[in-house]
Motif scaffolding. Sequence first.
Motif, PDB file in Angstrom:
ATOM      1  N   ASP A 173     -12.849 -15.525  15.897  1.00 44.90           N
ATOM      2  CA  ASP A 173     -12.541 -15.130  15.081  1.00 44.90           C
ATOM      3  C   ASP A 173     -11.348 -15.557  13.970  1.00 44.90           C
ATOM      4  O   ASP A 173     -10.218 -15.928  15.437  1.00 44.90           O
ATOM      5  N   LEU A 174     -11.154 -16.484  12.939  1.00 43.88           N
ATOM      6  CA  LEU A 174     -10.497 -16.385  12.715  1.00 43.88           C
ATOM      7  C   LEU A 174      -9.282 -16.092  11.656  1.00 43.88           C
ATOM      8  O   LEU A 174     -10.104 -15.450  10.588  1.00 43.88           O
ATOM      9  N   LEU A 175      -8.794 -14.949  11.678  1.00 44.27           N
ATOM     10  CA  LEU A 175      -8.361 -13.619  11.081  1.00 44.27           C
ATOM     11  C   LEU A 175      -7.207 -14.043  10.646  1.00 44.27           C
ATOM     12  O   LEU A 175      -6.014 -14.162  10.745  1.00 44.27           O
ATOM     13  N   SER A 176      -7.094 -13.636   9.197  1.00 42.09           N
ATOM     14  CA  SER A 176      -5.982 -13.532   7.831  1.00 42.09           C
ATOM     15  C   SER A 176      -5.253 -11.488   7.885  1.00 42.09           C
ATOM     16  O   SER A 176      -6.159 -10.490   7.602  1.00 42.09           O
ATOM     17  N   VAL A 177      -4.259 -11.609   7.644  1.00 43.92           N
ATOM     18  CA  VAL A 177      -4.165  -9.907   7.254  1.00 43.92           C
ATOM     19  C   VAL A 177      -3.358  -9.575   6.123  1.00 43.92           C
ATOM     20  O   VAL A 177      -2.135 -10.738   6.218  1.00 43.92           O
ATOM     21  N   GLY A 178      -4.012  -9.165   5.440  1.00 43.79           N
ATOM     22  CA  GLY A 178      -3.439  -8.620   3.846  1.00 43.79           C
ATOM     23  C   GLY A 178      -2.743  -7.265   4.010  1.00 43.79           C
ATOM     24  O   GLY A 178      -2.976  -6.619   4.343  1.00 43.79           O
ATOM     25  N   SER A 179      -1.198  -6.775   3.765  1.00 42.99           N
ATOM     26  CA  SER A 179      -0.859  -5.856   3.999  1.00 42.99           C
ATOM     27  C   SER A 179      -0.369  -5.721   2.152  1.00 42.99           C
ATOM     28  O   SER A 179       0.085  -6.234   1.349  1.00 42.99           O
ATOM     29  N   THR A 180      -0.221  -4.352   2.356  1.00 43.60           N
ATOM     30  CA  THR A 180      -0.468  -3.175   1.220  1.00 43.60           C
ATOM     31  C   THR A 180       0.409  -1.486   1.246  1.00 43.60           C
ATOM     32  O   THR A 180       0.480  -0.769   2.652  1.00 43.60           O
ATOM     33  N   ILE A 181       1.093  -2.074   0.290  1.00 41.33           N
ATOM     34  CA  ILE A 181       2.695  -0.186   0.752  1.00 41.33           C
ATOM     35  C   ILE A 181       1.165   0.923  -0.636  1.00 41.33           C
ATOM     36  O   ILE A 181       1.169   0.324  -1.540  1.00 41.33           O
ATOM     37  N   GLU A 182       0.722   1.994   0.634  1.00 40.12           N
ATOM     38  CA  GLU A 182      -0.148   2.757  -0.506  1.00 40.12           C
ATOM     39  C   GLU A 182       1.151   3.646  -0.519  1.00 40.12           C
ATOM     40  O   GLU A 182       0.576   4.291  -2.126  1.00 40.12           O
ATOM     41  N   SER A 183       1.891   4.124  -0.183  1.00 39.14           N
ATOM     42  CA  SER A 183       2.965   5.488  -0.935  1.00 39.14           C
ATOM     43  C   SER A 183       3.718   5.436   0.078  1.00 39.14           C
ATOM     44  O   SER A 183       4.267   4.551   1.489  1.00 39.14           O
ATOM     45  N   ILE A 184       4.646   5.829  -0.753  1.00 37.68           N
ATOM     46  CA  ILE A 184       5.963   5.753  -0.273  1.00 37.68           C
ATOM     47  C   ILE A 184       6.621   7.625  -0.495  1.00 37.68           C
ATOM     48  O   ILE A 184       6.124   7.901  -1.594  1.00 37.68           O
ATOM     49  N   ARG A 185       6.466   8.788   0.591  1.00 37.69           N
ATOM     50  CA  ARG A 185       7.473  10.021  -0.134  1.00 37.69           C
ATOM     51  C   ARG A 185       8.603   9.944   1.250  1.00 37.69           C
ATOM     52  O   ARG A 185       8.542   9.541   2.291  1.00 37.69           O
ATOM     53  N   SER A 186       9.351  11.082   0.271  1.00 37.83           N
ATOM     54  CA  SER A 186      10.099  12.119   1.093  1.00 37.83           C
ATOM     55  C   SER A 186      10.159  12.552   1.458  1.00 37.83           C
ATOM     56  O   SER A 186       9.599  13.349   0.686  1.00 37.83           O
ATOM     57  N   MET A 187      10.552  12.927   2.828  1.00 32.58           N
ATOM     58  CA  MET A 187       9.728  14.599   3.153  1.00 32.58           C
ATOM     59  C   MET A 187      11.132  15.289   4.075  1.00 32.58           C
ATOM     60  O   MET A 187      11.689  14.421   5.543  1.00 32.58           O
ATOM     61  N   ALA A 188      12.139  16.229   3.512  1.00 32.04           N
ATOM     62  CA  ALA A 188      13.343  16.603   4.511  1.00 32.04           C
ATOM     63  C   ALA A 188      14.125  15.282   4.789  1.00 32.04           C
ATOM     64  O   ALA A 188      14.542  15.748   6.010  1.00 32.04           O
ATOM     65  N   GLY A 189      14.610  14.287   4.217  1.00 26.24           N
ATOM     66  CA  GLY A 189      15.128  13.170   4.670  1.00 26.24           C
ATOM     67  C   GLY A 189      14.335  12.725   5.679  1.00 26.24           C
ATOM     68  O   GLY A 189      15.441  10.653   5.438  1.00 26.24           O
ATOM     69  N   ASN A 190      13.389  12.654   5.347  1.00 26.01           N
ATOM     70  CA  ASN A 190      12.633  11.584   6.598  1.00 26.01           C
ATOM     71  C   ASN A 190      11.446  10.459   4.752  1.00 26.01           C
ATOM     72  O   ASN A 190      11.746  11.655   3.851  1.00 26.01           O
ATOM     73  N   GLU A 191      11.985   9.370   5.352  1.00 21.89           N
ATOM     74  CA  GLU A 191      11.103   8.571   4.433  1.00 21.89           C
ATOM     75  C   GLU A 191       9.912   8.328   5.307  1.00 21.89           C
ATOM     76  O   GLU A 191      10.174   7.796   6.292  1.00 21.89           O
ATOM     77  N   ILE A 192       8.664   8.514   4.234  1.00 23.68           N
ATOM     78  CA  ILE A 192       7.305   8.428   4.847  1.00 23.68           C
ATOM     79  C   ILE A 192       6.818   7.354   4.337  1.00 23.68           C
ATOM     80  O   ILE A 192       6.228   6.822   3.394  1.00 23.68           O
ATOM     81  N   LEU A 193       6.871   6.263   5.111  1.00 24.87           N
ATOM     82  CA  LEU A 193       6.044   4.658   4.138  1.00 24.87           C
ATOM     83  C   LEU A 193       3.947   4.500   5.107  1.00 24.87           C
ATOM     84  O   LEU A 193       3.918   4.691   6.157  1.00 24.87           O
ATOM     85  N   ASP A 194       3.422   4.430   4.068  1.00 22.52           N
ATOM     86  CA  ASP A 194       1.853   3.962   4.419  1.00 22.52           C
ATOM     87  C   ASP A 194       1.581   2.864   4.722  1.00 22.52           C
ATOM     88  O   ASP A 194       1.528   2.473   3.340  1.00 22.52           O
ATOM     89  N   ILE A 195       0.718   1.521   5.393  1.00 21.23           N
ATOM     90  CA  ILE A 195       1.040   0.708   4.919  1.00 21.23           C
ATOM     91  C   ILE A 195      -0.640   0.374   5.388  1.00 21.23           C
ATOM     92  O   ILE A 195      -1.039   0.623   6.474  1.00 21.23           O
ATOM     93  N   ARG A 196      -1.810  -0.464   4.997  1.00 18.22           N
ATOM     94  CA  ARG A 196      -2.264   0.098   4.818  1.00 18.22           C
ATOM     95  C   ARG A 196      -3.124  -1.941   4.704  1.00 18.22           C
ATOM     96  O   ARG A 196      -1.852  -3.247   4.648  1.00 18.22           O
ATOM     97  N   GLY A 197      -3.434  -2.279   6.206  1.00 18.20           N
ATOM     98  CA  GLY A 197      -3.474  -4.321   6.642  1.00 18.20           C
ATOM     99  C   GLY A 197      -5.251  -3.536   6.574  1.00 18.20           C
ATOM    100  O   GLY A 197      -5.841  -3.413   7.271  1.00 18.20           O
ATOM    101  N   ASP A 198      -5.649  -5.582   6.044  1.00 17.89           N
ATOM    102  CA  ASP A 198      -6.946  -5.499   5.574  1.00 17.89           C
ATOM    103  C   ASP A 198      -6.936  -6.530   6.358  1.00 17.89           C
ATOM    104  O   ASP A 198      -6.190  -7.676   6.122  1.00 17.89           O
ATOM    105  N   VAL A 199      -7.398  -6.708   7.462  1.00 21.09           N
ATOM    106  CA  VAL A 199      -7.846  -7.963   8.451  1.00 21.09           C
ATOM    107  C   VAL A 199      -8.988  -8.404   8.059  1.00 21.09           C
ATOM    108  O   VAL A 199     -10.422  -7.878   7.874  1.00 21.09           O
ATOM    109  N   LEU A 200      -9.321  -9.877   7.605  1.00 14.69           N
ATOM    110  CA  LEU A 200     -10.641 -10.447   7.090  1.00 14.69           C
ATOM    111  C   LEU A 200     -11.061 -12.073   7.808  1.00 14.69           C
ATOM    112  O   LEU A 200      -9.853 -12.267   8.148  1.00 14.69           O
ATOM    113  N   ASP A 201     -12.395 -12.121   8.103  1.00 19.22           N
ATOM    114  CA  ASP A 201     -12.192 -13.198   8.922  1.00 19.22           C
ATOM    115  C   ASP A 201     -12.631 -14.672   8.053  1.00 19.22           C
ATOM    116  O   ASP A 201     -12.220 -14.077   6.693  1.00 19.22           O
TER     117      ASP A 201
END
Lengths: 153, 143
Positions: A101-129
């Motif tokens: 496989d020759l794989l490429s990864v594109g990344s997207t920041i899906e969400s950024i939230r603050s909870m009790a002083g913590n910062e929560i990041l959701d990152i999606r990686g799309d792995v394509l051939d």
Amino acid sequence: MALDQSFVGRTYPPSRPYEVGREKIREFAEAIGDGNPAYTDVEAAQALGHPDVIAPPTFVFSLTFREAERVVRDPKLGLDWGRVVHGDQKFAYRRPVRAGDLLSVGSTIESIRSMAGNEILDIRGDVLDEAGETVVTVHCKLVARAVETPEGE
Amino acid sequence: MTARVGYDDVEPGTELPARSFPVDRERLVRYAGASGDFNPIHWNERFAKSVGLPDVIAHGMFTMAEAARVVTDWTGDPGALVQYGVRFTKPVVVPDDEGAVIEVAGKVAKKLDDEARTVQVDLTVTSAGTKVLGMSRAVVKLG
């Protein structure tokens, strides 16, 4: 410091493709102590219907995390990398990653939230051939722990 | 993909063979090399303690990889895995001398799709009596 919300939805294009090699898969399988022959024996993998040896399910994380790191280390985002811990991890497979496989990864920041002083990041990686088909979609939740303030403050 | 477990042969509650995976410092060094994750909390006791950890801890992704083996050994074909997710709740602490053991049990939680022959497997993952992964779930396509 709150993270810059304008980063939500931001997509980072793939960097150079990663070529999946049989010996790298073998090294990874041995490191996790997994003797499943589908990872090391081409004939065994083919008997299961795969064109070549396949990689253990979490193998692809090394690729996607390298890309996610590029994103979260973007100084404009304002994340304190030293406080970041891995919260959740999820993989959705269309097919297993395999040798050749020759794989490429594109990344997207899906969400950024603050909870009790913590910062929560959701990152999606799309792995394509090489053909541009999705192989696996990788969801990674990172938590930047709140800065501890001295007592009384 | 050819899972050796048949969709018609399982029901909600069907247990997967449980496994114990020992982990020591050498194992973590090997995993660091193979995965490219060289964070010193996974191999340097002095550093791990300096950032407030009780000792060296295993890579979360190492624990996730071991837990998956209960599913992939059951189906035979690791390619039968459709989805796999976990939450990292507590670290696996790996002392220098005796190391640690990761205990993994799994059972079929529900049958999802009669046509696609997919089931949800829920995993219970503990070390030293503490749950180390939460929401540990896999979706697999059976034969």
